[in-house]
Write a protein that holds these residues in place. Sequence first.
Motif, PDB file in Angstrom:
ATOM      1  N   GLY A 109       0.942  -1.161  -0.063  1.00  0.00           N
ATOM      2  CA  GLY A 109      -0.069  -0.286  -0.215  1.00  0.00           C
ATOM      3  C   GLY A 109       1.303   1.476  -0.239  1.00  0.00           C
ATOM      4  N   HIS A 110       1.664   0.919   0.746  1.00  0.00           N
ATOM      5  CA  HIS A 110       2.939   2.393   0.503  1.00  0.00           C
ATOM      6  C   HIS A 110       3.373   2.629  -0.285  1.00  0.00           C
ATOM      7  CE1 HIS A 110       6.627   3.545   1.230  1.00  0.00           C
ATOM      8  NE2 HIS A 110       6.376   4.779   1.364  1.00  0.00           N
ATOM      9  N   ALA A 111       4.249   1.314  -1.348  1.00  0.00           N
ATOM     10  CA  ALA A 111       4.444   1.401  -2.674  1.00  0.00           C
ATOM     11  C   ALA A 111       3.478   1.822  -3.114  1.00  0.00           C
ATOM     12  CB  ALA A 111       5.350   0.106  -2.856  1.00  0.00           C
ATOM     13  N   LEU A 112       2.463   1.784  -3.209  1.00  0.00           N
ATOM     14  CA  LEU A 112       1.287   2.587  -4.120  1.00  0.00           C
ATOM     15  C   LEU A 112       0.618   3.661  -4.333  1.00  0.00           C
ATOM     16  CD1 LEU A 112      -0.527   1.472  -6.586  1.00  0.00           C
ATOM     17  CD2 LEU A 112      -2.011   0.824  -4.630  1.00  0.00           C
ATOM     18  N   ILE A 113       1.138   4.301  -3.331  1.00  0.00           N
ATOM     19  CA  ILE A 113       0.006   6.049  -2.447  1.00  0.00           C
ATOM     20  C   ILE A 113       1.728   6.218  -3.105  1.00  0.00           C
ATOM     21  CG2 ILE A 113       0.148   7.114  -0.575  1.00  0.00           C
ATOM     22  CD1 ILE A 113      -0.936   4.872   0.989  1.00  0.00           C
ATOM     23  N   ASN A 114       2.999   6.154  -2.485  1.00  0.00           N
ATOM     24  CA  ASN A 114       4.113   6.563  -3.345  1.00  0.00           C
ATOM     25  C   ASN A 114       4.296   6.943  -4.683  1.00  0.00           C
ATOM     26  OD1 ASN A 114       6.543   7.237  -2.928  1.00  0.00           O
ATOM     27  ND2 ASN A 114       7.321   7.081  -1.065  1.00  0.00           N
ATOM     28  N   GLY A 115       4.038   6.118  -5.227  1.00  0.00           N
ATOM     29  CA  GLY A 115       4.236   5.508  -6.181  1.00  0.00           C
ATOM     30  C   GLY A 115       3.263   6.792  -7.313  1.00  0.00           C
ATOM     31  N   ALA A 116       2.048   6.677  -6.841  1.00  0.00           N
ATOM     32  CA  ALA A 116       0.493   7.682  -7.417  1.00  0.00           C
ATOM     33  C   ALA A 116       0.937   9.056  -6.603  1.00  0.00           C
ATOM     34  CB  ALA A 116      -0.666   7.325  -6.596  1.00  0.00           C
ATOM     35  N   VAL A 117       1.223   9.571  -6.150  1.00  0.00           N
ATOM     36  CA  VAL A 117       1.693  10.918  -5.583  1.00  0.00           C
ATOM     37  C   VAL A 117       2.717  11.481  -6.443  1.00  0.00           C
ATOM     38  CG1 VAL A 117       2.348  12.688  -3.971  1.00  0.00           C
ATOM     39  CG2 VAL A 117       0.763  10.963  -3.273  1.00  0.00           C
ATOM     40  N   VAL A 118       3.916  10.530  -6.143  1.00  0.00           N
ATOM     41  CA  VAL A 118       5.204  11.282  -7.223  1.00  0.00           C
ATOM     42  C   VAL A 118       4.709  11.143  -9.087  1.00  0.00           C
ATOM     43  CG1 VAL A 118       7.450  10.010  -8.028  1.00  0.00           C
ATOM     44  CG2 VAL A 118       7.103  10.238  -5.239  1.00  0.00           C
ATOM     45  N   GLY A 119       3.856  10.050  -9.027  1.00  0.00           N
ATOM     46  CA  GLY A 119       3.408  10.217 -10.786  1.00  0.00           C
ATOM     47  C   GLY A 119       2.580  11.423 -11.242  1.00  0.00           C
TER      48      GLY A 119
END
Length: 237
Positions: free
Chosen positions: A128-138
């Motif tokens: 979940g953290h990997a998904l949130i981090n990637g979404a915000v950065v993208g």
Amino acid sequence: MSQPPFQPPQQPPQPPQQPPNAYNPYNQPTPPQQPPGFGPASHASGQPPVPGQPPMPAPGQPPMQPMYPAPPFQGMPYGHQPNASGHPVGAVFLALFVSLIISMLYSGLILLTYKDQTITVANTMYLGHALINGAVVGALIGAVGHRNHGAWIWGAVIAALGAFFGYTNAFPLVIADAQSPAAIGDMMEADPFIPAKAWWNDEIGGGVDWFSPLGLVLAAVTAWGLAYLIGNRRRQR
């Protein structure tokens, strides 16, 4: 007887007179004269043109038009500028800063919940953290960097690093809470790569924990995909 009226004697015929200052030893025909009031006088045949005068057009061609200077270049008015290419450098630094904050929040969440976590909960939180981090950065890369491919690639790398360091930075915090802050120094002296090894190895079954590289791939793909979608949409506007 009446005398006839007086008549003056007739003058003998005179040869045709030539214009003054005309030297014509071979009796050549006089060139035709141009009527006054219809443009500049043409030069006589066989004589060079007068400097400063335009050349005479050939028979059957329209007269030459005067050449006018080209109008000065005028820039595009304000408000009609082409679409900007974004700010890729600013987008990368902004994404790096936000990814660092998200990773620190995830590390703090692990510190608060590690005593009650199960393997399933830990893996779910990590992905979940990997998904949130990637979404915000993208989203940031696409909104600020627009269609810059270099910024998209850097966004994917930053999101993957954020997922990695979010876990490894929590490992020293857990050691300090479970033992003492001095244990962090002992760990760095013994093996500074212990957090990375804990991230890679499966503590229960042994071998490789495949959830760890899966989180990196998930973060990178999410960041690149959102940057692609948002960047193209911003460019079309």
